[in-house]
Design an enzyme around this catalytic site. Structure first.
Site, PDB file in Angstrom:
ATOM      1  N   ASP A  45       0.721  -1.275   0.066  1.00 29.10           N
ATOM      2  CA  ASP A  45      -0.244   0.160  -0.057  1.00 29.10           C
ATOM      3  C   ASP A  45       0.851   1.003  -0.161  1.00 29.10           C
ATOM      4  O   ASP A  45       0.191   2.214  -0.041  1.00 29.10           O
ATOM      5  CB  ASP A  45      -0.811  -0.042   1.137  1.00 29.10           C
ATOM      6  CG  ASP A  45      -0.497  -0.227   2.519  1.00 29.10           C
ATOM      7  OD1 ASP A  45       1.017  -0.175   2.592  1.00 29.10           O
ATOM      8  OD2 ASP A  45      -1.121  -0.006   3.544  1.00 29.10           O
ATOM      9  N   SER A  46       2.187   1.033  -0.146  1.00 27.90           N
ATOM     10  CA  SER A  46       3.038   2.030  -0.388  1.00 27.90           C
ATOM     11  C   SER A  46       2.774   2.825  -1.890  1.00 27.90           C
ATOM     12  O   SER A  46       3.241   3.928  -1.943  1.00 27.90           O
ATOM     13  CB  SER A  46       4.496   1.731  -0.330  1.00 27.90           C
ATOM     14  OG  SER A  46       4.924   0.554  -1.109  1.00 27.90           O
ATOM     15  N   ASP A  84      -1.260  -6.075  -0.248  1.00 23.84           N
ATOM     16  CA  ASP A  84      -1.506  -5.316   1.221  1.00 23.84           C
ATOM     17  C   ASP A  84      -2.880  -5.262   1.124  1.00 23.84           C
ATOM     18  O   ASP A  84      -3.483  -4.650   0.273  1.00 23.84           O
ATOM     19  CB  ASP A  84      -0.845  -3.992   1.188  1.00 23.84           C
ATOM     20  CG  ASP A  84       0.435  -3.987   1.907  1.00 23.84           C
ATOM     21  OD1 ASP A  84       0.536  -5.087   2.780  1.00 23.84           O
ATOM     22  OD2 ASP A  84       1.191  -3.222   1.959  1.00 23.84           O
ATOM     23  N   LYS A 114      -1.519  -9.219   2.893  1.00 25.59           N
ATOM     24  CA  LYS A 114      -0.451  -8.936   4.089  1.00 25.59           C
ATOM     25  C   LYS A 114      -1.256  -7.928   5.015  1.00 25.59           C
ATOM     26  O   LYS A 114      -1.984  -6.924   4.336  1.00 25.59           O
ATOM     27  CB  LYS A 114       0.730  -8.303   3.393  1.00 25.59           C
ATOM     28  CG  LYS A 114       1.639  -7.669   4.780  1.00 25.59           C
ATOM     29  CD  LYS A 114       3.101  -7.521   4.242  1.00 25.59           C
ATOM     30  CE  LYS A 114       3.413  -6.168   3.470  1.00 25.59           C
ATOM     31  NZ  LYS A 114       2.863  -4.913   4.084  1.00 25.59           N
ATOM     32  N   GLU A 116      -0.996  -5.654   8.816  1.00 24.58           N
ATOM     33  CA  GLU A 116      -0.153  -4.971   9.866  1.00 24.58           C
ATOM     34  C   GLU A 116      -0.826  -5.189  11.258  1.00 24.58           C
ATOM     35  O   GLU A 116      -1.947  -4.961  11.227  1.00 24.58           O
ATOM     36  CB  GLU A 116       0.010  -3.412   9.426  1.00 24.58           C
ATOM     37  CG  GLU A 116       0.681  -3.170   8.079  1.00 24.58           C
ATOM     38  CD  GLU A 116       0.886  -1.532   8.045  1.00 24.58           C
ATOM     39  OE1 GLU A 116       0.491  -0.647   8.696  1.00 24.58           O
ATOM     40  OE2 GLU A 116       1.191  -1.151   6.833  1.00 24.58           O
ATOM     41  N   GLU A 183       9.450  -4.218   9.833  1.00 23.02           N
ATOM     42  CA  GLU A 183      10.070  -3.031   9.110  1.00 23.02           C
ATOM     43  C   GLU A 183      10.406  -2.257  10.278  1.00 23.02           C
ATOM     44  O   GLU A 183       9.855  -2.057  11.488  1.00 23.02           O
ATOM     45  CB  GLU A 183       8.848  -2.435   8.506  1.00 23.02           C
ATOM     46  CG  GLU A 183       9.095  -0.980   7.800  1.00 23.02           C
ATOM     47  CD  GLU A 183       8.090  -0.257   6.998  1.00 23.02           C
ATOM     48  OE1 GLU A 183       7.159  -1.161   6.726  1.00 23.02           O
ATOM     49  OE2 GLU A 183       8.293   0.835   6.642  1.00 23.02           O
TER      50      GLU A 183
END
Ligand code: KIV
Length: 280
Positions: A45-46, A84, A114, A116, A183
């Site tokens: 999602d960057s 993401d 993915k 978080e 990260e």
């Protein structure tokens, strides 16, 4: 190259063979990464900052992830693709997470999703796994929630933080996560997590003790001059080359030297004759 399986990734961990991951956001970036032999493509999602020009990953929507995820899968040439889940798509309930996760997998054809978060997301991992969706966890500096983490700072520098990260890694593995991304985690903490787990641990700003590494496509190729974190190494410097190419193009058009006859479609003698006085 045949697509990596989850089992093969676990074997690679056991054998000490490093896994290489890079982000991709569309067909050209996926094709370039595949051509370079990158093992795993992450539609991060960057995307929000790198491609869409947002200030953070927070505004990224499910529709945007699906749009770009589909393109990456089309260009992935058989590479394993992780997508993401964006902020808000797995925060409400297990049921809502599953509805969103199923849609993202069905519409893109990605291999895994993915999410978080620390141990609080284990129910979500279980819900998605029950539906047969492979899940990658992302711990440490989690860009969707940097405000609550106190900004962009390295995680795991205190005993308390390190304990929370190590416990989360165990809990996520236990819940069925197939892999973790760490990260901006202190090197020794990341190495400890890597040694204590049997799923692949992929680092970004987490030192050299992980099972593999991920970097953002545009950052590692030097296409982005606005992001220079300590952990980033540029393996090429494409931005100046791209600008020089565009400047040369603009100059050639302005001077009238492009397009020349080699890059045009002039009529042959017979075609000209048949046109008669219609053309000069
Ligand atoms: O969104 C992303 O690109 C990521 C990587 C930085 C791990 O999550």
């Amino acid at each position: 190259m045949s697509k990596l399986t989850i089992k093969k990734m676990q074997e690679m961990k056991k054998n000490g063979d490093k896994l290489v991951m890079a982000t991709a956001y569309d067909v050209p970036t996926a094709r370039l990464a595949a051509a370079a032999g990158i093992d795993i493509l992450l539609v991060g999602d960057s995307l929000g900052q790198v491609v869409l020009g947002y200030d953070s990953t927070v505004p990224v929507t499910i529709d945007e992830m699906i749009h770009h995820g589909k393109a990456v899968v089309r260009g992935a040439e058989g590479r394993f693709v992780i997508l993401d889940m964006p902020y808000g798509s797995y925060h409400i309930s297990d049921e809502d997470t599953l509805r969103n996760g199923l849609r993202m997998i069905k519409e893109t054809g990605a291999d895994a999703l993915k999410i978080e978060g620390l141990r609080e997301i284990t129910p979500r991992v279980r819900a998605l796994r029950r539906a047969g969706i492979p899940i990658v966890g992302h711990i440490g500096l989690t860009p969707q929630t940097t405000t609550i983490l106190g900004g962009h700072r390295v995680q795991g520098r205190s005993r308390q933080e390190a304990t929370r990260l190590i416990e989360a890694a165990h809990a996520l593995e236990e819940a069925g996560a197939m892999m973790l991304v760490l990260e901006c985690v202190a090197t020794e903490v990341a190495t400890t997590i890597t040694e204590q787990t049997s799923i692949p641990i992929i680092g970004i700003g987490a030192g050299n003790g992980c099972d593999g590494q991920v970097l953002v496509f545009h950052d590692l190729l030097g296409l982005n001059d606005s992001f220079q974190p300590v952990f980033l190494q540029k393996f090429a410097d494409l931005r100046p080359a791209a600008i020089a190419g565009l400047e040369a193009y603009a100059a050639a058009v302005r001077q009238g030297s492009f397009p020349d006859t080699d890059h045009s479609f002039p009529l042959n003698a017979e075609e000209r004759k048949a046109m008669g006085p219609l053309i000069k």
